[in-house]
Design an enzyme around this catalytic site. Structure first.
Site, short mmCIF file in Angstrom:
data_model
loop_
_atom_site.label_atom_id
_atom_site.label_comp_id
_atom_site.label_asym_id
_atom_site.label_seq_id
_atom_site.Cartn_x
_atom_site.Cartn_y
_atom_site.Cartn_z
N ASP A 57 0.87 -1.09 -0.08
CA ASP A 57 -0.02 0.09 0.08
C ASP A 57 0.80 1.23 0.04
OD1 ASP A 57 0.85 -0.65 2.40
OD2 ASP A 57 -1.08 -0.63 3.47
N ASP A 466 4.98 1.24 13.66
CA ASP A 466 4.68 -0.11 13.78
C ASP A 466 5.51 -1.22 14.19
OD1 ASP A 466 2.02 0.57 12.46
OD2 ASP A 466 3.30 0.41 10.70
#
Ligand SMILES: *[C@@H]1O[C@H](CO)[C@@H](O)[C@H](O)[C@H]1NC(C)=O
Ligand SMILES: *[C@@H]1O[C@H](CO)[C@@H](O)[C@H](O)[C@H]1NC(C)=O
Ligand SMILES: *[C@@H]1O[C@H](CO)[C@@H](O)[C@H](O)[C@H]1NC(C)=O
Length: 861
Positions: A57, A466
């Site tokens: 993405d 993350d």
């Protein structure tokens, strides 16, 4: 080998049309391994064995190699077309298998200033041309795992359809993707918004068309346009539409279920059946209800084949769906998000009449697990000690079985690609399939900071979203869980070290109060509990390591000494750039817009000192690593240097825009630090290096684009001359050495944009991809947070990358000689033991020896 001298290069510069010269660099990924981000789509070519692609993405697309590694295909993407790293769909040609297409664009909202494009390749993604669409494409928008929304007619491969977002409807090309026109007869453009009441525009844009699937059995001739086409639409009413006349007219498919979004529509030609997975959300994070259906084209019957929930009811929607072409009736489906206790995948060998699942409850809380884990390709991804390990995964939208090999399957998760080459073990007894990390070569992390430390076991420290970040002891082997900054399992946005005590580090992160320190070079970390409600932003540690200042992104800069409670620094503007002098514990620097600030009493009192002429944004302050009072600052009006502790500045000639940059190992003993960063020099943007304090510059990014320049980070190796680290927002970390021993990617970009017959615009861009080296290693754990980066840093890139060619050879060498010294204290392992200005111990405790890293630094190793 004769190294190119910057002086010679500068002398040659006028002959090179006044642009700074380029130097050949050999760039490759710093290996983290295993992806490190969401994999929304994987497609196998149906006719060429082994050919497959994966899309990310925020980091471009990849092609699968026979050895299970992946090759990145979009490494020349840079500013200003950074949105090309968002891939919303991928299509591989079933007729001419060399052809592959991408629908690219990052956001369909204001965050992305550029329209999207269809990129096309006739050599499996080695080189690309593109057609710019008259609207935006959302590779990192909600619903990016549904699809594929770009599809090639299997009978007439000149025909492609693209299902747009945002109400832009269905688009068609009949010339292999060169020109595109809207299919005006297709009017159901999809009304579903992820959350219409959320104030964030990110949640309000309609997901639009979900997928396009051809009935390859339809039509008498297999060489004219396929007549029957199904289109799935993100809509809670009728969501499946069909054309029986090659797209002339469309109608809702009779008898279809409503109320959910169709995520996948997979046609099983051997069974003459269309399989559909549904979820009540667009994904990839959401969904609490869903179903799985088959539409039998022979009988026109709809059958609910939803697999049974392991609990009393369904608490998830459905995402990925796969058919085994070698075994008609063998199908698999994934729960899009079963957040607890783990993701679920089911398999049926009778077209969905009955199912088996990858785990089952065996009397709560015990589960029977019908898999074993192989995390050798990226050990950090699995933590065997985690209390809530997610073995199977989450955000599972991409699930495929190799059409030529029933044993070979792949599926994407929020963190990696899993799969194996032993899938048929699912059907044997005991049921025991391998969940192996199959993402070797994919580097998708979103890097927020890089630091090449003077001291300690790390060559590099990284801060990232993350995954947190890592201590990098080796650049070429996959990361371990031990070296992950996983205290809080979230993101690290900045790391700093104490100039006089470089083993002392601090880092700040994405969560409130996320501040921690290390005194062993980043091996172990301790939370600092005085962190107010700050979050994100940058941090600076005083030279002796006792004073921390933090410029968070949610308030004023703050200051703490000895980890006592933080106090507000009211003299510095919010979001000011900050830095600590590397030698003087009381000296701190700050900058905002065109104003420089200095504190000489440990960040208590500050004064506005010099003006950075013409700047409206001060980007980054980098102090000389060893000399007090020597400090550099980059701005949107170039690069400035002060040698009087920030009292006055000199603008560096030729540099008109400065982004992230760093100082590191000098070229020769006694020379000034090497400087490298994202700069515009002589009007050309790129990554530049100067070995003479900014007098001469060489451009070193070859044809690598590195995505959005203003989102990227740079570290210059402290010990190895010429080695530069680049952190990207979605393609992980690169490192480059000045060497032409392997040829650079030759990328010729012909940017002649020619208007096509429709509203779309054609551009030709040629790229040669770079093969990421494949290194294998050992096993892992999954972080509980979902791994996807929503871009936060930019909408307007400050630096534009252009590409030219290079030809010169420089070989970087690190000289490590052993020195001995008599008398005095002994330095510990990793400690400094020499260098210009060093007055401490010059000998090491046994068995370590003092090794020269550079003129300024020797270390006990
Ligand atoms: C939609 O957004 C609103 C406003 O932020 C929020 O209150 C609501 O919980 C959201 N709905 C869902 C289903 O997430
Ligand atoms: C589809 O329907 C036909 C006719 O009723 C039946 O013979 C066939 O088994 C069905 N196929 C599937 C996969 O359900
Ligand atoms: C699967 O194989 C692994 C390794 O051989 C073994 O440890 C595990 O018990 C097996 N699981 C089942 C359900 O047979």
């Amino acid at each position: 080998m004769v190294a190119i001298s910057a002086l010679l290069a500068a002398a040659a510069a006028p002959l090179l049309a006044s642009a700074a010269p380029s130097q050949c660099y050999n760039w490759k990924n710093v290996k983290v391994g295993g992806g490190g981000g969401f994999i929304p789509g994987i497609v196998f070519n149906p006719t060429e064995k082994g050919l497959a692609y994966a899309r990310t993405d925020i980091g471009g697309a990849y092609r699968l190699n026979a050895d299970d590694t992946w090759t990145p295909l979009n490494d020349n993407v840079g500013s200003p077309d950074w949105n090309r790293w968002g891939v919303d769909a991928i299509a591989t040609d079933p007729v001419d298998t060399n052809r592959v297409y991408l629908a690219v664009g990052m956001y369909t909202i204001s965050w992305d200033p550029n329209n999207g494009a269809i990129m096309r390749s006739t050599d499996k993604g080695n080189t690309w041309s593109e057609t710019v669409l008259p609207f935006k494409v959302g590779g990192n928008m909600p619903g990016r795992g549904i699809g594929e929304r770009l599809t090639i007619d299997p009978h007439s491969n000149n025909i492609l359809y693209f299902g747009a977002r945002s109400g832009n409807g269905l688009w068609k090309s009949t010339d292999y993707g060169v020109t595109w026109a809207k299919v005006s007869s297709f009017t159901n453009v999809g009304t579903f918004k992820p959350n219409a009441t959320d104030p964030n525009e990110y949640m309000q844009d309609p997901i639009g068309l979900a997928w396009i699937t051809f009935d390859e059995n339809s039509g008498g001739s297999k060489t004219v346009a396929t007549p029957r086409i199904f289109v799935g639409v993100a809509d809670l009413g009728n969501s499946i539409f069909v054309s029986n006349n090659a797209g002339s007219t469309w109608a809702a498919l009779a008898g279809q279920p409503t109320g959910y979004i169709p995520h996948k529509g997979v046609f099983s030609a051997a069974e003459n059946v269309l399989y559909i997975t549904y979820s009540n959300g667009g994904g990839p994070y959401d969904g609490t209800l869903g179903s799985v259906w088959k539409y039998n084209l022979t009988s026109s019957a709809w059958t609910n084949i939803t697999p049974p929930s392991p609990s009393d009811s369904t608490y998830y929607g459905f995402g990925g769906f796969a058919i085994d072409k070698q075994k008609p009736g063998t199908i698999m489906v994934a729960a899009l998000n079963s957040w607890w206790p783990d993701g679920i995948i089911w398999r049926s060998t009778n077209s969905g009449a009955t199912w088996t699942s990858i785990w089952e409850w065996a009397g709560y809380p015990t589960r029977n697990k019908y898999y074993k884990i192989d995390a050798s390709a990226a050990p950090w991804v699995y933590d065997p000690t985690a209390t809530d390990p997610k073995d199977v995964g989450w955000m599972m939208e991409a699930l495929v079985i190799d059409p030529f090999d029933s044993n070979h399957w792949l599926y994407g998760t929020g963190a990696t690609i899993l799969g194996s080459r032993d899938l048929l073990k699912w059907d044997s007894s005991p049921r025991n399939v391998t969940l192996k990390i199959m993402a070797d070569g994919i580097e998708e992390t979103a890097i927020q900071d890089l630091l090449s430390p003077p001291q300690g076991p790390g060559i590099l420290l990284s801060g990232m979203y993350d995954a947190g970040g890592f201590l990098h002891r080796n650049l070429d082997v996959p990361q371990t869980h031990t070296d992950q900054f996983h205290i809080y399992y979230t993101g690290t946005t900045d790391i700093d070290y104490a100039g006089n005590k470089p083993l002392n580090l601090v880092r700040v992160g994405t969560q409130l109060q996320e501040l921690s320190s290390s005194n062993d070079g980043g091996v172990s970390w301790n939370k600092i509990y005085a962190a107010n409600n700050a979050q994100h932003g940058t941090v600076a540690l005083s030279a002796d390591g006792d004073i921390i200042i933090w410029s968070p992104n949610n308030g004023q800069p703050i200051r703490s000494q000895y980890t006592n409670a933080f106090t507000t620094i009211s003299a510095l503007p919010a979001n000011a750039a900050i830095a600590a002098d590397r030698r003087n514990n009381n000296l701190f620097y700050g900058a905002s817009t065109n104003q420089f600030y200095v504190s000489t009493n440990g960040a208590l009192a500050w004064s506005a000192t010099a003006t950075l002429t013409g700047a409206t944004k001060a980007y980054k302050i980098v102090p000389n690593p060893t000399a007090s009072g020597d400090v550099w600052v980059s701005t949107d009006n170039g690069l400035f240097r002060s040698t009087d502790s920030g009292s006055s500045f000199t603008k560096i000639g030729g540099v008109t825009v400065g982004g992230h940059f760093d100082l590191g190992a000098p070229k020769t003993t006694g020379a000034y630090w090497s400087i490298a960063g994202f700069f515009t020099v002589d009007g050309v943007a790129g990554i530049y290096r100067s070995d003479d304090a900014g007098v001469n510059w060489v451009r070193i990014n070859d044809n690598y684009g590195f995505g959005a320049a203003d989102a990227n980070k740079i570290a210059v190796d402290y010990k190895v001359y010429g080695r530069i680290f680049v952190g990207t927002n979605g393609r992980g970390i690169f490192y480059g050495n000045p060497s032409c021993s392997s040829p650079p990617p030759t990328s010729s970009t012909t940017s002649a944009r020619t208007s096509s017959s429709t509203t779309a615009v054609t551009t030709t861009r040629t790229t040669t991809p770079v093969t990421t080296s494949s290194t294998t290693a050992v096993r892992t754990s999954t972080t509980t947070s979902s791994t996807t980066a929503v871009r936060t840093s930019t909408t307007t890139p400050v630096v534009t990358t252009t590409r030219t060619t290079t030809a010169s050879t420089t070989v970087a060498t690190t000289t490590r000689t052993t020195t001995t010294s008599a008398g005095g204290a002994l330095q510990n392992q990793w400690g400094q033991c020499g260098g210009i200005g060093w007055t401490g111990p010059t000998a090491c405790v046994s068995p370590y020896t003092c090794q020269v890293g550079n003129p300024y630094y020797s270390q006990c190793l």
